[in-house]
Design a protein around this motif. Sequence first.
Motif, PDB file in Angstrom:
ATOM      1  N   ASN A  14       0.813  -1.218   0.000  1.00  0.00           N
ATOM      2  CA  ASN A  14       0.000   0.000   0.000  1.00  0.00           C
ATOM      3  C   ASN A  14       0.847   1.270   0.000  1.00  0.00           C
ATOM      4  N   SER A  15       2.032   1.208   0.607  1.00  0.00           N
ATOM      5  CA  SER A  15       2.871   2.381   0.777  1.00  0.00           C
ATOM      6  C   SER A  15       4.311   2.049   0.418  1.00  0.00           C
ATOM      7  N   TYR A  16       5.088   3.076   0.145  1.00  0.00           N
ATOM      8  CA  TYR A  16       6.511   2.879  -0.112  1.00  0.00           C
ATOM      9  C   TYR A  16       7.197   2.222   1.082  1.00  0.00           C
ATOM     10  N   ARG A  17       6.577   2.336   2.253  1.00  0.00           N
ATOM     11  CA  ARG A  17       7.134   1.713   3.453  1.00  0.00           C
ATOM     12  C   ARG A  17       7.047   0.183   3.387  1.00  0.00           C
ATOM     13  N   ASP A  18       6.184  -0.326   2.523  1.00  0.00           N
ATOM     14  CA  ASP A  18       6.048  -1.782   2.352  1.00  0.00           C
ATOM     15  C   ASP A  18       7.095  -2.337   1.388  1.00  0.00           C
ATOM     16  N   LEU A  19       7.914  -1.468   0.808  1.00  0.00           N
ATOM     17  CA  LEU A  19       8.874  -1.858  -0.214  1.00  0.00           C
ATOM     18  C   LEU A  19      10.310  -1.645   0.263  1.00  0.00           C
ATOM     19  N   PRO A  20      11.272  -2.416  -0.246  1.00  0.00           N
ATOM     20  CA  PRO A  20      11.052  -3.521  -1.173  1.00  0.00           C
ATOM     21  C   PRO A  20      10.460  -4.745  -0.470  1.00  0.00           C
ATOM     22  N   LEU A  21       9.678  -5.497  -1.196  1.00  0.00           N
ATOM     23  CA  LEU A  21       9.127  -6.761  -0.701  1.00  0.00           C
ATOM     24  C   LEU A  21       9.930  -7.874  -1.361  1.00  0.00           C
ATOM     25  N   LEU A  22      10.647  -8.654  -0.566  1.00  0.00           N
ATOM     26  CA  LEU A  22      11.616  -9.634  -1.071  1.00  0.00           C
ATOM     27  C   LEU A  22      11.223 -11.034  -0.623  1.00  0.00           C
ATOM     28  N   ILE A  23      10.604 -11.795  -1.523  1.00  0.00           N
ATOM     29  CA  ILE A  23      10.085 -13.117  -1.163  1.00  0.00           C
ATOM     30  C   ILE A  23      10.570 -14.180  -2.145  1.00  0.00           C
ATOM     31  N   ASN A  24      10.876 -15.341  -1.590  1.00  0.00           N
ATOM     32  CA  ASN A  24      11.250 -16.511  -2.386  1.00  0.00           C
ATOM     33  C   ASN A  24      10.311 -17.658  -2.041  1.00  0.00           C
ATOM     34  N   GLN A  25      10.081 -18.514  -3.014  1.00  0.00           N
ATOM     35  CA  GLN A  25       9.251 -19.706  -2.800  1.00  0.00           C
ATOM     36  C   GLN A  25       9.978 -20.946  -3.322  1.00  0.00           C
ATOM     37  N   TRP A  26      10.045 -21.991  -2.498  1.00  0.00           N
ATOM     38  CA  TRP A  26      10.493 -23.314  -2.935  1.00  0.00           C
ATOM     39  C   TRP A  26       9.244 -24.120  -3.238  1.00  0.00           C
ATOM     40  N   ALA A  27       9.139 -24.642  -4.455  1.00  0.00           N
ATOM     41  CA  ALA A  27       7.874 -25.261  -4.849  1.00  0.00           C
ATOM     42  C   ALA A  27       8.085 -26.244  -5.995  1.00  0.00           C
ATOM     43  N   ASN A  28       6.987 -26.878  -6.390  1.00  0.00           N
ATOM     44  CA  ASN A  28       6.959 -27.672  -7.613  1.00  0.00           C
ATOM     45  C   ASN A  28       6.109 -26.932  -8.641  1.00  0.00           C
TER      46      ASN A  28
END
Length: 482
Positions: free
Chosen positions: A129-143
């Motif tokens: 919603n805001s620049y305060r939420d950034l950067p959003l750094l997410i990784n997923q291990w999946a199939n």
Amino acid sequence: MSNDKQFVKEITPQGEDFSRWYIDVIKKADLMSYSPVRGCIVFKPDGFEIWENIQRELDSKFKETGHRNAYFPLFIPESFFQKEKEHVEGFNPELPWVTEAGGEKLEERLAIRPTSETMIGHMYSEWINSYRDLPLLINQWANVVRWEKRTLPFLRTTEFLWQEGHTAHEDEQDARRETMQMLEVYRQFAEDFLAIPVIVGQKTPSEKFAGAVDTFSIEAMMKDGKAVQAGTSHYLGTNFAVAFDIKFLDRENQHQFAHTTSWGVSTRLIGALIMVHGDDRGLVLPPKVAPTQVIMIPIGPPKTREQVIGRVDELYAELKKAGVRVKVDDRADQSPGWKFNEYEMRGVPIRVELGPRDMENGQVVLVSRVTGEKKTVLQANFVEEIQNLLAEIHQQMYDKAKQFRDEHYIAVDSIDEFKTFLESKRGFALAGWCGSNACEEQVKQETGATSRNIPFKPSETKSTCLVCGDAAKHTVVFGRSY
């Protein structure tokens, strides 16, 4: 020794049939089994442990760079794919769809994820919603699932395992910094952990990820001269942010679309490991990724067996304490020769032999899987010698793979020169390209090779297009690939 020799003969030589060699090795090394579902494989423990070691190392690198793991659903609504036109066109031929569940027809088809940009884009639109939420750094291990027409275990399967990083940023500069940072993480990992030399560069527009602004890759050469794309990092711009309404209030209280990235590697790396390093005796595994780094084999007549095994167990405990992945094979129903062949075929980096004479002399014999050389060392220096040899083996494997690549990587000025090279040898060609899709497609049609990437550091810069002869806009690596 006749049985030992026959065991090795069960692996087709690389020079006779490379594809057959590859299948022979992964089956004899007990890495996988075919499943009843077309194009899917079962990872057996040794094969899965290689992936676990890859996963463990990469996961630590991701966390060092500020990323956290999350998990997103396997099923993706069809409407999500319609929001980013180029993305759905790129994946539509490979998408499997769920149309019924619980005995009823679904109101909306669900895709089994081929990648998660759409699902994650939807969730990011709720989270940011805001620049305060950034950067959003997410990784997923999946199939993931992609309905491939032609499959090959590890390298190209209908279902495979991977990691996919997805990040959102305030501006293009930060997103591009992320894109290049993760590409460098992959380069370091391939070379420093897997002992695979790679060519780092940017994909041409026709080869970039569907929906990306720019795609970057690391490309590795197999022993048959073909390429494997060993990792990719994509700058997505605001394409997915616009499609999924990923907006935020900036520092001036104005709404802006986030700039996003995605990046990933998969179990394809296992296939690359096998094809880069393997030989006619089977697997050759880099020490850092090998499930077993050291195999210890007691040798000698039955009357000294108990004493030898006792000392082997003591040395085993020392290695375990030092963090070395070590096993002991003290089975009495198999000969030492059979065991030597067995663990060479499985690619264990170091074999340790200990017999009665070694006991008397306070020494132990180390055998390298890469060179086959035997080295006698003092038991008092055992752990240090093992650690030093593991490091030497990694460097030897990297140097050997790089030498092979360099010997099969030439610069050409014309498509005819490239075709002659492919007829007489195998490998990559560095050539000029004018930037037109027509010339790039002609290379593919006439040679079966595709542009691998535009390397950041080419060995030389080409001035003319290999097809039309016009001024080259880029110097490109071309090669046949898996």
